[in-house]
Design an enzyme around this catalytic site. Structure first.
Site, PDB file in Angstrom:
ATOM      1  N   GLU A 335       0.819  -1.219   0.000  1.00 54.78           N
ATOM      2  CA  GLU A 335       0.000   0.000   0.000  1.00 54.78           C
ATOM      3  C   GLU A 335       0.854   1.272   0.000  1.00 54.78           C
ATOM      4  O   GLU A 335       0.625   2.201   0.775  1.00 54.78           O
ATOM      5  CB  GLU A 335      -0.966  -0.017   1.191  1.00 54.78           C
ATOM      6  CG  GLU A 335      -1.929  -1.203   1.124  1.00 54.78           C
ATOM      7  CD  GLU A 335      -3.009  -1.218   2.194  1.00 54.78           C
ATOM      8  OE1 GLU A 335      -2.792  -0.657   3.274  1.00 54.78           O
ATOM      9  OE2 GLU A 335      -4.076  -1.804   1.932  1.00 54.78           O
ATOM     10  N   ASP A 409      -8.128  -9.270   4.271  1.00 52.40           N
ATOM     11  CA  ASP A 409      -7.901  -8.112   5.134  1.00 52.40           C
ATOM     12  C   ASP A 409      -8.954  -7.973   6.232  1.00 52.40           C
ATOM     13  O   ASP A 409      -9.813  -7.090   6.144  1.00 52.40           O
ATOM     14  CB  ASP A 409      -7.887  -6.827   4.289  1.00 52.40           C
ATOM     15  CG  ASP A 409      -7.499  -5.607   5.109  1.00 52.40           C
ATOM     16  OD1 ASP A 409      -7.002  -5.799   6.223  1.00 52.40           O
ATOM     17  OD2 ASP A 409      -7.703  -4.481   4.627  1.00 52.40           O
ATOM     18  N   GLU A 437     -12.642  -2.499  12.134  1.00 52.52           N
ATOM     19  CA  GLU A 437     -12.578  -1.774  10.862  1.00 52.52           C
ATOM     20  C   GLU A 437     -13.702  -2.175   9.914  1.00 52.52           C
ATOM     21  O   GLU A 437     -14.329  -1.313   9.287  1.00 52.52           O
ATOM     22  CB  GLU A 437     -11.213  -2.026  10.187  1.00 52.52           C
ATOM     23  CG  GLU A 437     -11.102  -1.370   8.824  1.00 52.52           C
ATOM     24  CD  GLU A 437      -9.755  -1.599   8.142  1.00 52.52           C
ATOM     25  OE1 GLU A 437      -8.845  -2.180   8.769  1.00 52.52           O
ATOM     26  OE2 GLU A 437      -9.620  -1.201   6.972  1.00 52.52           O
TER      27      GLU A 437
HETATM   28  C1  GCV Z   1      -2.628   0.447   8.436  1.00 48.85           C
HETATM   29  C2  GCV Z   1      -6.040  -2.201   5.441  1.00 48.85           C
HETATM   30  C3  GCV Z   1      -6.513  -0.982   6.161  1.00 48.85           C
HETATM   31  C4  GCV Z   1      -5.401   0.045   6.287  1.00 48.85           C
HETATM   32  C5  GCV Z   1      -4.222  -0.616   7.007  1.00 48.85           C
HETATM   33  C6  GCV Z   1      -3.791  -1.825   6.197  1.00 48.85           C
HETATM   34  C7  GCV Z   1      -2.665  -2.578   6.886  1.00 48.85           C
HETATM   35  O1  GCV Z   1      -5.775  -1.900   4.112  1.00 48.85           O
HETATM   36  O2  GCV Z   1      -7.631  -0.445   5.526  1.00 48.85           O
HETATM   37  O3  GCV Z   1      -5.889   1.133   7.021  1.00 48.85           O
HETATM   38  O4  GCV Z   1      -3.153   0.285   7.137  1.00 48.85           O
HETATM   39  O5  GCV Z   1      -4.889  -2.703   6.066  1.00 48.85           O
HETATM   40  O6  GCV Z   1      -2.972  -3.507   7.598  1.00 48.85           O
HETATM   41  O7  GCV Z   1      -1.518  -2.236   6.696  1.00 48.85           O
END
Ligand code: GCV
Length: 723
Positions: A335, A409, A437
């Site tokens: 990411e 995720d 989340e």
């Molecule tokens: C901290 C998902 C979440 C992100 C998070 C990522 C991760 O994509 O939406 O907010 O980033 O996981 O675990 O690194």
């Protein structure tokens, strides 16, 4: 017997310390019983209200001996004072030697002769530094209870455990409790940013007041450490894995050291998330990029000697300030975060460079396996496995690979990530998400104990039947030398810590399971309800039943039958099954549900993406066949015709509607259950939860109506006939 007045002053002072908050005034503390508003968590220690039980407990504890002189022993004394005085409503004296029956003796063989003399009757040699024993014994003809351990931290865990016995109304006769953690590193991971925001945090701002530290140390840090220690958590990663390199600047390290000083006597080590490009000069940082650092180098190539030296120097600087610093957590090449692949190096090259820097001090690296670059495979679910499994055996001894529980995720429900069991030479650390989340944030009541148990008990068949995820991460299956578990925390600066009162149960459950993953979700819920809300047996059962079905209820109204990743883009709260506008395919909902005129679901069978092949053969076989694949994972692994007959006799379409409806109905059940226990719950807490449940009801309806309405465009079937 009421507390004597001197004792009352001590208690009030303790309450002020333990329950401290900006808005708690001295006057309100003096006004009588503390106002329970959620700040007290599961450590309320309210008076035992059953007269018979109270009598029994009062007679079993007449005095306490804690002779150790460490800071941790001071904490133990404070905890016992607050706990026993609160629970037993009695002035219990602290004495130095046994002069009467019914003493509680807390000590190690090193600081307490009574414990030393009990010798082999206490199995201390099997308990390591954190384990403890709580035992009823006779000492010189006098009845006593001992809490014994090899080190003071074991005594602290034992003390919390002893107080639970009373909080949850257990008998205190004939005690023989032996307990030690099954997992060595039990960490919470904060996704807290240095500007005070919290990524995926739903309980206010970050607890860490970076602008005040190190000069001003908020008293809440101690309460935080106390709460974590009470459930056995022994480490905290303070900052977001999307790490700001500034955390490694000298001024921040001093702030981190101040926090470490507070946490140390509670047995909690601090760890930091680090940005892989930290050694690079800020002048190379791109606008809006997560790359670029605080050093003066042009590269962060892990094989570059200057880069390696930069990390060694940084490690030396950290350990100078924090001798027991735990180590680094790293999100790399994921990411937008920088990583070794930017230089054509592997994840192992990157992790090993950091491991080498930390190794002289006993620090560890937790290298995350949350990677999903599209080039690896068209199916996102396959990518982490494909990148990491070939690296098995290539990591240094002090490196963990940290993987989320599922392959995508933290979805409401996923099958276990296939990486577990597939890397026998690399300690794998399990990453769970406590913050909700994808599960309604801190607005929905969703108790995650049953979800985590489903993962922990998942049989990977890595080494034949019985190769559960729990046995992999506790090292008993593949002989890992280090073992670890992490929970992305749900804590913020909200008065009640977690936003939703019941979200506290998830913090609690994470800690308890990380100490002992064999505990049942129901037992943990039972403990939490009793310590937090009420000990009335009927009310406990009602609340437990709300909690135990709440995860499945949420799965039903959000993503039943193996659906996943169909939420509102970015925000991850409401439904967004129609979403197809993302810059990459695998951020779109339509990529995951694949609804069309024929049916629904992602074909990951051997005729589809073949993700099933990443599981061990016995599991692969079950998942691969649409007839044997458990229905809870059906649409994860198969594209299923709308008319397919399900186990219930309903068609897929009918079953989908049925599940969405039953999820909504579950919220109604929770509302009714909660109303039925009103008289047992403090009014403020009752009102707080009632309001949240109304929001949850509304949201569950929105999820159902949006998803059914959307999928109906493909199924072309009527909704009414299926309900
Ligand atoms: C901290 C998902 C979440 C992100 C998070 C990522 C991760 O994509 O939406 O907010 O980033 O996981 O675990 O690194």
């Amino acid at each position: 017997m009421k507390c004597k007045s001197l004792w009352k002053i001590v208690l009030i002072t303790l309450c002020l310390i333990l329950h401290s908050h900006r808005s708690t005034t001295f006057a309100s503390a003096l006004a009588g019983a503390p106002q329970y508003d959620g700040y007290q968590l599961w450590l309320k220690y309210s008076r035992v209200d059953d007269a018979e039980k109270l009598d029994e407990y009062q007679s079993v504890i007449s005095a306490v001996i804690v002779n150790g002189q460490s800071q941790t022993c001071g904490i133990i004394r404070d905890e016992l004072k607050a706990g026993l005085c609160g629970l037993l409503d009695k002035d219990i004296p602290f004495i130095e030697s046994i002069d009467k029956s019914n003493c509680l003796v807390v000590g190690t063989p090193g600081d307490c002769d009574i414990i030393k003399e009990l010798g082999d009757s206490l199995p201390l040699d099997t308990l390591g530094r954190e384990g403890f024993v709580i035992k009823s014994v006779q000492i010189d003809g006098k009845q006593a209870i001992v809490v014994a351990a090899n080190e003071d931290i074991g005594l602290l865990y034992g003390t919390f455990n002893f107080l639970w016995l009373i909080q949850t109304r257990q008998p205190l006769d004939d005690l023989n409790i032996i307990s030690k953690p099954r997992i060595q590193h039990r960490l919470v991971n904060h996704w807290d940013n240095l500007n005070g925001s919290v990524e995926r945090g739903y309980a206010g701002r970050s607890l860490w007041k970076w602008d005040e530290l190190p000069d001003k140390v908020d008293s809440r840090y101690r309460d935080y450490a106390r709460a974590n220690a009470s459930v056995g958590i022994n480490g905290t990663v303070l900052n977001n894995v999307n790490a700001n390199p500034d955390i490694l600047k000298p001024e921040y390290l001093k702030k981190v050291a101040a926090l470490a000083d507070v946490f140390r006597p509670y047995g909690i080590r601090v760890y930091l998330s680090v940005n892989f490009s930290s050694p690079i000069s800020a002048k190379f940082k791109l606008e809006s990029s997560r790359r670029g650092g605080i050093g003066d180098l042009k590269t962060s190539d892990p094989l570059d000697l200057q880069v390696r030296q930069w990390w060694k120097d940084k490690a030396a600087e950290i350990y100078e300030l924090i001798p027991d610093f735990g180590g680094f957590l790293v999100k790399a090449n994921s990411e937008g975060m920088p990583g070794p692949q930017d230089y054509d190096r592997t994840h192992a090259d990157g992790a090993n460079m950091l491991a080498e820097a930390l190794q002289p001090y006993g620090g560890i690296v937790m290298w995350r396996a949350f990677v999903y670059v599209p080039q690896t495979d068209p199916d996102r679910a396959k990518r982490a496995y494909k990148e990491f499994v070939p690296l098995d055996g290539k990591f240094h001894q002090n490196v963990f690979v940290q993987s989320k529980n599922g392959p995508i995720d933290f979805q409401p429900r996923e099958p276990v990530a296939p990486i577990f069991g597939a890397m026998p030479k690399t300690p794998l650390m399990l990453e769970l998400q406590i913050t909700q989340e994808y599960l309604g944030h801190s607005k929905h009541l969703v108790y995650l104990g049953p979800m985590w148990k489903e993962y922990l008990e998942f049989d990977t068949h890595a080494d034949g039947p019985g190769s559960t995820l729990a046995k992999i991460i506790d090292g008993s299956l593949q002989g890992y030398k280090m073992t670890g578990i992490a929970g992305v925390t749900n804590i913020g600066d909200d008065r009640n810590w977690c936003g939703h009162l019941f979200a506290q149960a998830n913090w609690y459950a994470f800690g308890r399971l990380s100490w002992d993953h064999s505990l049942g979700a129901e037992q943990i819920a039972d403990e939490w309800v009793r310590a937090t809300l009420t000990n009335d047996a009927d009310a406990v059962n009602t609340i437990k039943s709300m909690m135990l079905g709440s995860w499945q209820g949420c799965v039903n109204y959000m993503t039943p039958l193996g659906l996943h990743h169909i939420m509102q883009e970015g925000f991850h709260y409401g439904p967004g099954p129609q979403y197809d506008k993302a810059p990459r395919a695998d951020w779109n909902s339509v990529y995951y549900h694949r609804a069309d005129a024929d049916g629904l679901g992602f074909d990951r069978s051997c005729t589809g993406s073949n993700a099933v092949s990443q599981y061990f053969p016995a599991v692969c076989e079950v998942f691969n066949d649409v007839n044997t694949c458990p229905e809870k994972y059906l649409l994860w692994f198969h594209h299923v015709p709308w008319d397919r007959k399900m186990d219930s006799g309903r068609t897929l379409w009918e079953e989908l509607c049925y599940n969405y409806n039953s999820g909504v109905k579950y919220v109604d059940k929770m509302i009714n259950d909660w109303q039925s226990v009103e008289k047992y719950i403090e009014p403020q807490l009752f009102a707080h939860v009632s309001e949240k449940l109304q929001t949850q009801k509304k949201d569950a309806g929105i999820w159902r109506d949006t998803c059914i309405g959307y999928f109906q465009k493909f199924s072309k079937k009527s909704v009414s006939e299926s309900n």
